[in-house]
Design an enzyme around this catalytic site. Structure first.
Site, PDB file in Angstrom:
ATOM      1  N   ASN A   1      15.591  15.748 -14.254  1.00 29.67           N
ATOM      2  CA  ASN A   1      14.301  15.076 -14.431  1.00 29.67           C
ATOM      3  C   ASN A   1      14.449  13.637 -14.951  1.00 29.67           C
ATOM      4  O   ASN A   1      15.302  13.374 -15.798  1.00 29.67           O
ATOM      5  CB  ASN A   1      13.439  15.865 -15.410  1.00 29.67           C
ATOM      6  CG  ASN A   1      13.037  17.210 -14.847  1.00 29.67           C
ATOM      7  OD1 ASN A   1      12.896  17.365 -13.636  1.00 29.67           O
ATOM      8  ND2 ASN A   1      12.886  18.184 -15.716  1.00 29.67           N
TER       9      ASN A   1
ATOM     10  N   LYS B   1      17.168  21.425 -11.331  1.00 32.10           N
ATOM     11  CA  LYS B   1      16.423  20.185 -11.558  1.00 32.10           C
ATOM     12  C   LYS B   1      17.130  19.160 -12.419  1.00 32.10           C
ATOM     13  O   LYS B   1      17.901  19.480 -13.307  1.00 32.10           O
ATOM     14  CB  LYS B   1      15.068  20.512 -12.204  1.00 32.10           C
ATOM     15  CG  LYS B   1      14.137  21.191 -11.226  1.00 32.10           C
ATOM     16  CD  LYS B   1      12.714  21.066 -11.666  1.00 32.10           C
ATOM     17  CE  LYS B   1      12.226  19.648 -11.515  1.00 32.10           C
ATOM     18  NZ  LYS B   1      10.915  19.510 -12.119  1.00 32.10           N
TER      19      LYS B   1
ATOM     20  N   HIS C   1       0.837  -1.221   0.000  1.00 32.91           N
ATOM     21  CA  HIS C   1       0.000   0.000   0.000  1.00 32.91           C
ATOM     22  C   HIS C   1       0.864   1.260   0.000  1.00 32.91           C
ATOM     23  O   HIS C   1       0.449   2.298   0.495  1.00 32.91           O
ATOM     24  CB  HIS C   1      -0.945   0.040   1.208  1.00 32.91           C
ATOM     25  CG  HIS C   1      -1.688  -1.232   1.448  1.00 32.91           C
ATOM     26  ND1 HIS C   1      -2.927  -1.491   0.899  1.00 32.91           N
ATOM     27  CD2 HIS C   1      -1.350  -2.345   2.155  1.00 32.91           C
ATOM     28  CE1 HIS C   1      -3.334  -2.692   1.280  1.00 32.91           C
ATOM     29  NE2 HIS C   1      -2.386  -3.235   2.028  1.00 32.91           N
TER      30      HIS C   1
ATOM     31  N   LYS D   1      -0.849  -3.715 -39.943  1.00 33.41           N
ATOM     32  CA  LYS D   1       0.586  -3.455 -40.087  1.00 33.41           C
ATOM     33  C   LYS D   1       1.099  -2.303 -39.238  1.00 33.41           C
ATOM     34  O   LYS D   1       2.037  -2.458 -38.457  1.00 33.41           O
ATOM     35  CB  LYS D   1       0.935  -3.238 -41.556  1.00 33.41           C
ATOM     36  CG  LYS D   1       1.128  -4.552 -42.243  1.00 33.41           C
ATOM     37  CD  LYS D   1       0.926  -4.474 -43.717  1.00 33.41           C
ATOM     38  CE  LYS D   1       0.165  -5.689 -44.172  1.00 33.41           C
ATOM     39  NZ  LYS D   1      -1.260  -5.713 -43.756  1.00 33.41           N
TER      40      LYS D   1
ATOM     41  N   GLU E   1       9.767   8.228 -17.292  1.00 31.76           N
ATOM     42  CA  GLU E   1       8.462   8.866 -17.535  1.00 31.76           C
ATOM     43  C   GLU E   1       7.964   8.563 -18.950  1.00 31.76           C
ATOM     44  O   GLU E   1       6.787   8.266 -19.161  1.00 31.76           O
ATOM     45  CB  GLU E   1       8.556  10.378 -17.335  1.00 31.76           C
ATOM     46  CG  GLU E   1       8.662  10.772 -15.869  1.00 31.76           C
ATOM     47  CD  GLU E   1       8.873  12.267 -15.691  1.00 31.76           C
ATOM     48  OE1 GLU E   1       8.220  12.842 -14.835  1.00 31.76           O
ATOM     49  OE2 GLU E   1       9.698  12.862 -16.410  1.00 31.76           O
TER      50      GLU E   1
ATOM     51  N   SER F   1      15.768  21.130 -16.513  1.00 32.37           N
ATOM     52  CA  SER F   1      14.595  21.969 -16.765  1.00 32.37           C
ATOM     53  C   SER F   1      15.052  23.212 -17.517  1.00 32.37           C
ATOM     54  O   SER F   1      16.167  23.684 -17.314  1.00 32.37           O
ATOM     55  CB  SER F   1      13.967  22.347 -15.421  1.00 32.37           C
ATOM     56  OG  SER F   1      13.300  23.588 -15.532  1.00 32.37           O
TER      57      SER F   1
ATOM     58  N   GLN G   1      -5.376  -4.674 -43.628  1.00 32.69           N
ATOM     59  CA  GLN G   1      -4.223  -3.814 -43.935  1.00 32.69           C
ATOM     60  C   GLN G   1      -3.849  -2.965 -42.715  1.00 32.69           C
ATOM     61  O   GLN G   1      -2.707  -2.558 -42.568  1.00 32.69           O
ATOM     62  CB  GLN G   1      -4.565  -2.918 -45.134  1.00 32.69           C
ATOM     63  CG  GLN G   1      -3.402  -2.091 -45.633  1.00 32.69           C
ATOM     64  CD  GLN G   1      -3.638  -1.596 -47.045  1.00 32.69           C
ATOM     65  OE1 GLN G   1      -3.574  -2.375 -47.992  1.00 32.69           O
ATOM     66  NE2 GLN G   1      -3.920  -0.329 -47.204  1.00 32.69           N
TER      67      GLN G   1
HETATM   68  N1  ARG Z   1      -1.882  -4.428 -48.780  1.00 37.72           N
HETATM   69  C1  ARG Z   1      -2.740  -5.500 -48.451  1.00 37.72           C
HETATM   70  C2  ARG Z   1      -2.739  -5.715 -46.927  1.00 37.72           C
HETATM   71  O1  ARG Z   1      -1.906  -5.200 -46.297  1.00 37.72           O
HETATM   72  C3  ARG Z   1      -2.270  -6.737 -49.128  1.00 37.72           C
HETATM   73  C4  ARG Z   1      -3.336  -7.752 -49.392  1.00 37.72           C
HETATM   74  C5  ARG Z   1      -4.316  -7.229 -50.334  1.00 37.72           C
HETATM   75  N2  ARG Z   1      -5.233  -8.224 -50.788  1.00 37.72           N
HETATM   76  C6  ARG Z   1      -6.361  -7.868 -51.404  1.00 37.72           C
HETATM   77  N3  ARG Z   1      -7.110  -8.817 -51.802  1.00 37.72           N
HETATM   78  N4  ARG Z   1      -6.690  -6.615 -51.574  1.00 37.72           N
HETATM   79  O2  ARG Z   1      -3.568  -6.381 -46.369  1.00 37.72           O
END
Ligand code: ARG
Length: 473
Positions: A297, A295, A168, A337, A302, A289, A334
């Site tokens: 920091n 200071k 605590h 990614k 952080e 600072s 997509q």
């Molecule tokens: N750039 C697409 C992705 O990152 C690749 C796959 C695309 N496939 C499709 N059928 N449009 O997912």
């Protein structure tokens, strides 16, 4: 849209889509749709995946050996061109898969158009992202071991340095500082084990699932899996192209890494405050600072604490992105990614920053720590245990020590400042050896249960970790 490449006397892939399209994309939509700005990071994996695919096509007799050799040569050439800046895909390439295929056609002509036989971008992207994540997991594991070693080094120097232990955030019982640091080594080890588990599910090949249903071309999926060092293949083509569980699992594992780093960061931040002054930040990792000259920091911990937000956010983002998707591939994927790329980069950066912090960014102030553990009642449990050894039932001993502490607080003194006579007023069986029991060193040393902070136990742990890391100390 198609165009005739007169020199080659064949149709070139100067436009992305098949003949059913008459018009080009709206320029904004072209940019909106494209992933090349970020999936260029998958170039290596895309090339390696394509080389494996080409070799397999030759082995299965779908293309000739010579054609496979040519394709491989072209793909290697693209690798080199990228390194020296001669391959710079643009938004009109849409994504890394098209960018590579188009460049290959430019380089090799008709033979390049055979590469995509029995394959779709759907299984291609699923393969690339797994290959990429697999290698990043391996690098992150190395980063984490470096961090554990930095913690171990500090721990080895501080077996006998005591630090108040808290529950605590109230002083509870003193600890060996090494014990405190070893707790984080354990947490990081769990993180590494978790990554290892995730890796096993990342390391399965979707290649050859094609668009969603498999292919009528006689390919050998196990051959590409073998070349790319996957441990097995997806057994259902729909699942192969639709599964992003591994991305969620990785983001969850990364989130826990950030949780652990953030908890330690929080401790370092208050240890570095004037109120605690348990650590001094060295100039290597602290900032000043712009206004207040006195200071120093703790920006590094952080920032690490602050970066949790984006990693947790990516986990949430991935879960939400996937949850409503029907089988099989959807363009929503997509979005996996940037979430994964940023999760990996942030996590690896934070682990490295914390490694540097513990390697050269802070020093524990042993004197200050020693004074801290001498000036409190964190030895009260030990008085109760002392009475237990004198046959007082624990609950009675606990009540009695409560009265002793109350008395000391009223008098403004510590337990060790009570005279033997005063002790005996509380319980006549108390003898001179009570004072030994009260010394913080003794308090720590006596906690000898397995996993406890007793010096002997902590020493065992230090040794076992250093054997594990193969370090000299
Ligand atoms: N750039 C697409 C992705 O990152 C690749 C796959 C695309 N496939 C499709 N059928 N449009 O997912």
């Amino acid at each position: 849209m198609i165009s005739l490449d007169i020199k080659q006397g064949i149709l070139a892939l100067t436009e992305t889509w098949s003949d059913r399209f008459d018009e080009g994309l709206n320029p904004f939509i072209e940019r909106f749709n494209a992933s090349i700005a970020f999936d260029i990071a998958l170039l290596e994996e895309d090339l390696n995946g394509s080389i494996a695919h080409a070799r397999m096509l030759a082995k299965c007799g779908v293309i000739t050996d010579q054609e496979a050799t040519d394709l491989e040569r072209g793909l290697e050439q693209i690798r080199k061109q990228f390194e020296c800046g001669e391959f710079q895909p643009t938004v009109s390439d849409e994504d890394i898969h098209f960018a590579v295929e188009k460049r290959l056609i430019d380089l090799l002509g008709p033979v390049a158009k055979k590469l995509h036989t029995g394959r779709s971008r759907n299984d291609q992207v699923a393969t690339d992202i797994r290959l990429w994540l697999r290698s990043q997991i391996d690098l992150l594991d190395i980063d984490l071991e470096r961090f554990q070693k930095a913690l171990l080094n500090q721990a080895q120097s501080h077996l006998y340095t005591l630090i108040p232990g808290y529950t605590h955030l109230q002083r509870a019982q003193p600890l060996s500082l090494a014990h405190h640091l070893l707790a984080y080594i354990e947490m990081i080890q769990r993180d590494r084990n978790r990554l290892h588990d995730v890796r096993a599910r990342v390391n399965i090949s979707p290649l050859g699932a094609a668009a969603l249903a498999g292919t009528s071309v006689t390919i050998d999926r196990r051959e590409t899996a073998k070349i790319l060092d996957f441990s097995s293949i997806y057994l259902n083509s729909l699942d192969a192209v639709s599964d992003r569980d591994f991305a969620v699992e990785f983001a969850a594992a990364a989130s826990l890494i950030l949780v652990h780093l953030s908890r330690l960061s929080e401790e370092v931040i208050f240890w570095a405050s004037e109120e605690f002054a348990f650590v001094c930040l060295t100039d290597r990792c602290a900032t000043g600072s712009s206004l207040m000259p006195q200071k120093k920091n703790p920006d590094v911990p952080e920032l690490v604490r602050g970066k949790c937000g984006r990693v947790f956010g990516h986990l949430q983002g991935l879960l939400t992105m996937i949850k409503g998707l029907p089988l099989a591939y959807n363009k929503d994927f997509q979005e996996d990614k940037e979430a994964l790329f940023d999760t990996v980069r942030t996590t690896r950066d934070c682990v490295e920053a914390m490694s540097i912090l513990f390697e050269e960014g802070l020093e524990f102030c042993s004197d200050r720590l020693a004074r801290a553990v001498e000036s409190d009642f964190s030895n009260a449990t030990d008085v109760a245990d002392y009475l237990v050894a004198k046959q007082v039932p624990f609950r009675d001993a606990y009540q009695m020590v409560g009265r002793v502490v109350k008395h000391c607080l009223q008098e403004g003194i510590l337990l060790r400042e009570l005279t033997l006579k005063q002790w005996q007023n509380f319980y006549p069986g108390i003898e001179e050896d009570i004072y030994e029991k009260l010394a913080p060193n003794q308090v720590v040393a006596s906690r000898n249960t397995e996993g406890g902070t007793g010096f002997g136990r902590v020493q065992e742990q230090l040794e076992s970790w250093s054997i594990r890391f193969g370090s000299q100390k």
